[in-house]
Design an enzyme around this catalytic site. Sequence first.
Site, PDB file in Angstrom:
ATOM      1  N   CYS A   1      59.659  43.780  84.799  1.00 36.89           N
ATOM      2  CA  CYS A   1      60.977  44.026  85.384  1.00 36.89           C
ATOM      3  C   CYS A   1      60.792  44.181  86.893  1.00 36.89           C
ATOM      4  CB  CYS A   1      61.663  45.236  84.736  1.00 36.89           C
ATOM      5  SG  CYS A   1      60.923  46.845  85.078  1.00 36.89           S
TER       6      CYS A   1
ATOM      7  N   ASN B   1      59.015  48.397  87.373  1.00 34.65           N
ATOM      8  CA  ASN B   1      58.057  48.825  86.348  1.00 34.65           C
ATOM      9  C   ASN B   1      58.141  50.320  86.060  1.00 34.65           C
ATOM     10  OD1 ASN B   1      54.467  48.776  85.828  1.00 34.65           O
ATOM     11  ND2 ASN B   1      56.061  48.328  84.355  1.00 34.65           N
TER      12      ASN B   1
ATOM     13  N   CYS C   1      61.479  51.430  84.386  1.00 36.59           N
ATOM     14  CA  CYS C   1      62.577  51.569  83.415  1.00 36.59           C
ATOM     15  C   CYS C   1      62.408  50.629  82.229  1.00 36.59           C
ATOM     16  CB  CYS C   1      63.925  51.311  84.080  1.00 36.59           C
ATOM     17  SG  CYS C   1      64.406  52.542  85.315  1.00 36.59           S
ATOM     18  N   ARG C   2      62.736  49.366  82.439  1.00 35.74           N
ATOM     19  CA  ARG C   2      62.785  48.408  81.330  1.00 35.74           C
ATOM     20  C   ARG C   2      61.414  47.980  80.835  1.00 35.74           C
ATOM     21  NH1 ARG C   2      66.531  44.247  84.368  1.00 35.74           N
ATOM     22  NH2 ARG C   2      65.217  45.052  86.050  1.00 35.74           N
ATOM     23  N   SER C   3      60.537  47.537  81.736  1.00 39.62           N
ATOM     24  CA  SER C   3      59.266  46.980  81.265  1.00 39.62           C
ATOM     25  C   SER C   3      58.344  48.013  80.617  1.00 39.62           C
ATOM     26  CB  SER C   3      58.558  46.180  82.360  1.00 39.62           C
ATOM     27  OG  SER C   3      58.306  46.955  83.501  1.00 39.62           O
TER      28      SER C   3
ATOM     29  N   ASP D   1      69.651  46.515  84.168  1.00 37.12           N
ATOM     30  CA  ASP D   1      68.819  47.546  84.790  1.00 37.12           C
ATOM     31  C   ASP D   1      69.573  48.873  84.699  1.00 37.12           C
ATOM     32  OD1 ASP D   1      67.244  49.198  86.337  1.00 37.12           O
ATOM     33  OD2 ASP D   1      66.952  47.723  87.922  1.00 37.12           O
TER      34      ASP D   1
END
Length: 150
Positions: free
Chosen positions: A8, A11, A13-15, A122
């Site tokens: 993401c 690095n 939140c999402r990934s 995001d």
Amino acid sequence: MTRILMVCLGNICRSPLAEGVLKSKLPNDNFFIDSAGTAAYHVGNAPDPRSIAVAKKYGIDITNLRGRQFTKQDFDDFDLIYAMDDSNFKHIIKMARTDEDIAKVKLILNEITPNENLSVPDPYYGGGDGFETVYKMLDTACEIIKRKYI
């Protein structure tokens, strides 16, 4: 061993959430899962507390993960690279050196809805409910990835 990278922007939140979810579904003796960000904003930082909380809610511990930046070396080190959104997908593709590099990069939500090129939103600037929504998207996508390998 199959090596999969989740990417993401920062690095945090999402990934890292995607990394944790997929690690919880695949045996670590056959798979290496990691995450990175296309930007260097949060290198060395732990995941966002809201990502940590939603992962914990589902029995996944991502507290030991630390942000790192995506590099060209990742094309050599990983078999598959999942981008969380179109912007990061394009950033990764621009760094590709060969057609083989490009072939490794996919949008993660295309696992759920092939060829629709949807993005995982995001959740950074939103509330906690955004992290729950992201978790559910990633859990569904990672379950499909799991079925491809197991």
